[in-house]
Structure formats: C-alpha cells, structure tokens
Design a protein around this motif. Sequence first.
Motif, mmCIF file in Angstrom:
data_model
loop_
_atom_site.group_PDB
_atom_site.id
_atom_site.type_symbol
_atom_site.label_atom_id
_atom_site.label_comp_id
_atom_site.label_asym_id
_atom_site.label_seq_id
_atom_site.Cartn_x
_atom_site.Cartn_y
_atom_site.Cartn_z
ATOM 1 N N ARG A 1 -3.185 -11.667 12.645
ATOM 2 C CA ARG A 1 -3.873 -10.371 12.263
ATOM 3 C C ARG A 1 -3.112 -9.877 10.813
ATOM 4 O O ARG A 1 -1.926 -10.503 10.615
ATOM 5 C CB ARG A 1 -3.667 -9.285 13.234
ATOM 6 C CG ARG A 1 -4.234 -9.257 14.436
ATOM 7 C CD ARG A 1 -5.739 -9.573 14.470
ATOM 8 N NE ARG A 1 -6.415 -8.429 14.034
ATOM 9 C CZ ARG A 1 -7.461 -8.585 13.825
ATOM 10 N NH1 ARG A 1 -8.483 -9.433 14.132
ATOM 11 N NH2 ARG A 1 -8.326 -7.099 13.727
ATOM 12 N N ILE A 2 -3.430 -8.783 9.973
ATOM 13 C CA ILE A 2 -2.910 -8.686 8.804
ATOM 14 C C ILE A 2 -2.569 -7.018 9.030
ATOM 15 O O ILE A 2 -3.022 -6.498 9.358
ATOM 16 C CB ILE A 2 -3.677 -8.709 7.402
ATOM 17 C CG1 ILE A 2 -4.083 -10.344 7.389
ATOM 18 C CG2 ILE A 2 -2.838 -8.248 6.344
ATOM 19 C CD1 ILE A 2 -4.956 -10.343 6.192
ATOM 20 N N TYR A 3 -1.191 -6.958 8.637
ATOM 21 C CA TYR A 3 -0.620 -5.555 9.049
ATOM 22 C C TYR A 3 -0.355 -4.787 7.583
ATOM 23 O O TYR A 3 0.596 -5.645 7.038
ATOM 24 C CB TYR A 3 0.387 -5.490 9.965
ATOM 25 C CG TYR A 3 -0.069 -5.923 11.364
ATOM 26 C CD1 TYR A 3 -0.652 -4.966 12.192
ATOM 27 C CD2 TYR A 3 -0.098 -7.100 11.736
ATOM 28 C CE1 TYR A 3 -1.145 -5.487 13.397
ATOM 29 C CE2 TYR A 3 -0.419 -7.746 12.954
ATOM 30 C CZ TYR A 3 -1.305 -6.730 13.840
ATOM 31 O OH TYR A 3 -1.700 -7.168 15.143
ATOM 32 N N GLU B 1 0.665 -5.025 -2.311
ATOM 33 C CA GLU B 1 1.637 -4.851 -1.399
ATOM 34 C C GLU B 1 1.070 -4.267 -0.058
ATOM 35 O O GLU B 1 -0.124 -4.232 0.260
ATOM 36 C CB GLU B 1 2.318 -3.486 -1.955
ATOM 37 C CG GLU B 1 3.179 -3.703 -3.285
ATOM 38 C CD GLU B 1 4.115 -2.835 -3.615
ATOM 39 O OE1 GLU B 1 4.173 -1.619 -2.973
ATOM 40 O OE2 GLU B 1 4.417 -2.708 -4.937
ATOM 41 N N ARG B 2 2.221 -4.218 0.922
ATOM 42 C CA ARG B 2 1.882 -4.012 2.258
ATOM 43 C C ARG B 2 1.983 -2.606 2.914
ATOM 44 O O ARG B 2 2.033 -2.403 4.104
ATOM 45 C CB ARG B 2 2.649 -5.258 3.122
ATOM 46 C CG ARG B 2 4.077 -4.778 3.228
ATOM 47 C CD ARG B 2 4.588 -6.192 3.997
ATOM 48 N NE ARG B 2 6.112 -5.751 4.158
ATOM 49 C CZ ARG B 2 6.781 -5.117 5.352
ATOM 50 N NH1 ARG B 2 6.015 -5.000 6.318
ATOM 51 N NH2 ARG B 2 8.025 -4.909 5.438
ATOM 52 N N TRP B 3 2.588 -1.799 2.038
ATOM 53 C CA TRP B 3 2.906 -0.235 2.372
ATOM 54 C C TRP B 3 1.698 0.606 2.197
ATOM 55 O O TRP B 3 1.025 0.590 1.173
ATOM 56 C CB TRP B 3 4.076 0.208 1.602
ATOM 57 C CG TRP B 3 5.155 -0.974 1.819
ATOM 58 C CD1 TRP B 3 6.102 -0.611 2.991
ATOM 59 C CD2 TRP B 3 5.689 -1.897 1.070
ATOM 60 N NE1 TRP B 3 7.047 -1.394 2.897
ATOM 61 C CE2 TRP B 3 6.765 -2.362 1.779
ATOM 62 C CE3 TRP B 3 5.309 -2.218 -0.211
ATOM 63 C CZ2 TRP B 3 7.518 -3.509 1.177
ATOM 64 C CZ3 TRP B 3 6.295 -3.289 -0.653
ATOM 65 C CH2 TRP B 3 7.568 -3.962 0.073
ATOM 66 N N LEU B 4 1.447 1.434 3.041
ATOM 67 C CA LEU B 4 0.729 2.636 2.762
ATOM 68 C C LEU B 4 1.398 3.712 3.115
ATOM 69 O O LEU B 4 1.939 4.157 3.860
ATOM 70 C CB LEU B 4 -0.466 2.599 4.050
ATOM 71 C CG LEU B 4 -1.575 1.200 3.860
ATOM 72 C CD1 LEU B 4 -1.060 0.370 4.468
ATOM 73 C CD2 LEU B 4 -2.853 1.775 4.144
ATOM 74 N N ASP B 5 1.256 4.685 1.833
ATOM 75 C CA ASP B 5 1.944 5.846 1.862
ATOM 76 C C ASP B 5 1.183 7.158 2.329
ATOM 77 O O ASP B 5 0.002 7.201 2.117
ATOM 78 C CB ASP B 5 2.441 6.115 0.074
ATOM 79 C CG ASP B 5 3.328 5.043 -0.117
ATOM 80 O OD1 ASP B 5 4.412 4.983 0.442
ATOM 81 O OD2 ASP B 5 3.275 4.711 -1.419
ATOM 82 N N TRP B 6 2.119 7.974 3.062
ATOM 83 C CA TRP B 6 1.238 9.226 3.683
ATOM 84 C C TRP B 6 1.158 10.150 2.428
ATOM 85 O O TRP B 6 1.777 10.188 1.425
ATOM 86 C CB TRP B 6 2.303 9.840 4.394
ATOM 87 C CG TRP B 6 2.001 11.185 5.072
ATOM 88 C CD1 TRP B 6 1.126 11.375 5.880
ATOM 89 C CD2 TRP B 6 2.473 12.274 4.585
ATOM 90 N NE1 TRP B 6 0.869 12.915 6.288
ATOM 91 C CE2 TRP B 6 1.505 13.446 5.370
ATOM 92 C CE3 TRP B 6 3.242 12.808 3.615
ATOM 93 C CZ2 TRP B 6 2.008 14.822 5.126
ATOM 94 C CZ3 TRP B 6 3.689 14.248 3.381
ATOM 95 C CH2 TRP B 6 2.788 15.286 4.275
ATOM 96 N N VAL B 7 -0.226 10.551 2.461
ATOM 97 C CA VAL B 7 -0.300 11.519 1.470
ATOM 98 C C VAL B 7 -0.483 13.239 2.017
ATOM 99 O O VAL B 7 -0.136 14.108 1.452
ATOM 100 C CB VAL B 7 -1.912 11.413 0.917
ATOM 101 C CG1 VAL B 7 -2.340 12.296 -0.198
ATOM 102 C CG2 VAL B 7 -1.958 9.942 0.336
#
Length: 82
Positions: A19-21, A72-78
């Motif tokens: 899986r990809i995270y 990139e692999r980071w998802l930032d909170w909005v």
Amino acid sequence: MGGRVYGADHEDAGPRPGRIYGELVGGPLDGLLLDVTGRTERELRTGVELPTEIGSHGHGGRSLYVLRAAGERWLDWVVDMR
C-alpha cells in the motif's frame, strides 16, 4: 514506514505491505498515515476531507488535508469543517 493508519482498526492499525501512504501533518490527525493507494495526485492536491470527531467541530466534523507538493508524501492540514 511505521505509525498508525487513519481509519484502521485499533488492534491492527499499522501500514500494510503493498500500500502507499501519506503522512498527515498538523491539525487533529497529525502524525497518522493515510492510505493513498489508487488516489490521483490531482485528487490529493485538491484536498481530502477526512471525517473526525476530534477536530474543532466534534461529531460530524471533517478535516481537510492537501498534498504539500508533487512527489512528496506529506498532506498538510488546512481547516476543520462541518
């Protein structure tokens, strides 16, 4: 990659092989991993709304996370929302 996966059973919350995270950064889900397998980069750049009861709106609330940058692999909170 270690850590807990968003939405996974508490007793088996680790990442699964194949899986990809992405890692959630900031907000109420900070540090959790999100399974992004099969999601397009465009979808991730537009944003992913994740149901959560620990955000500023409590029960029925959602938190919006967006991909920081292509590749990139980071998802930032909005924001937290209803």
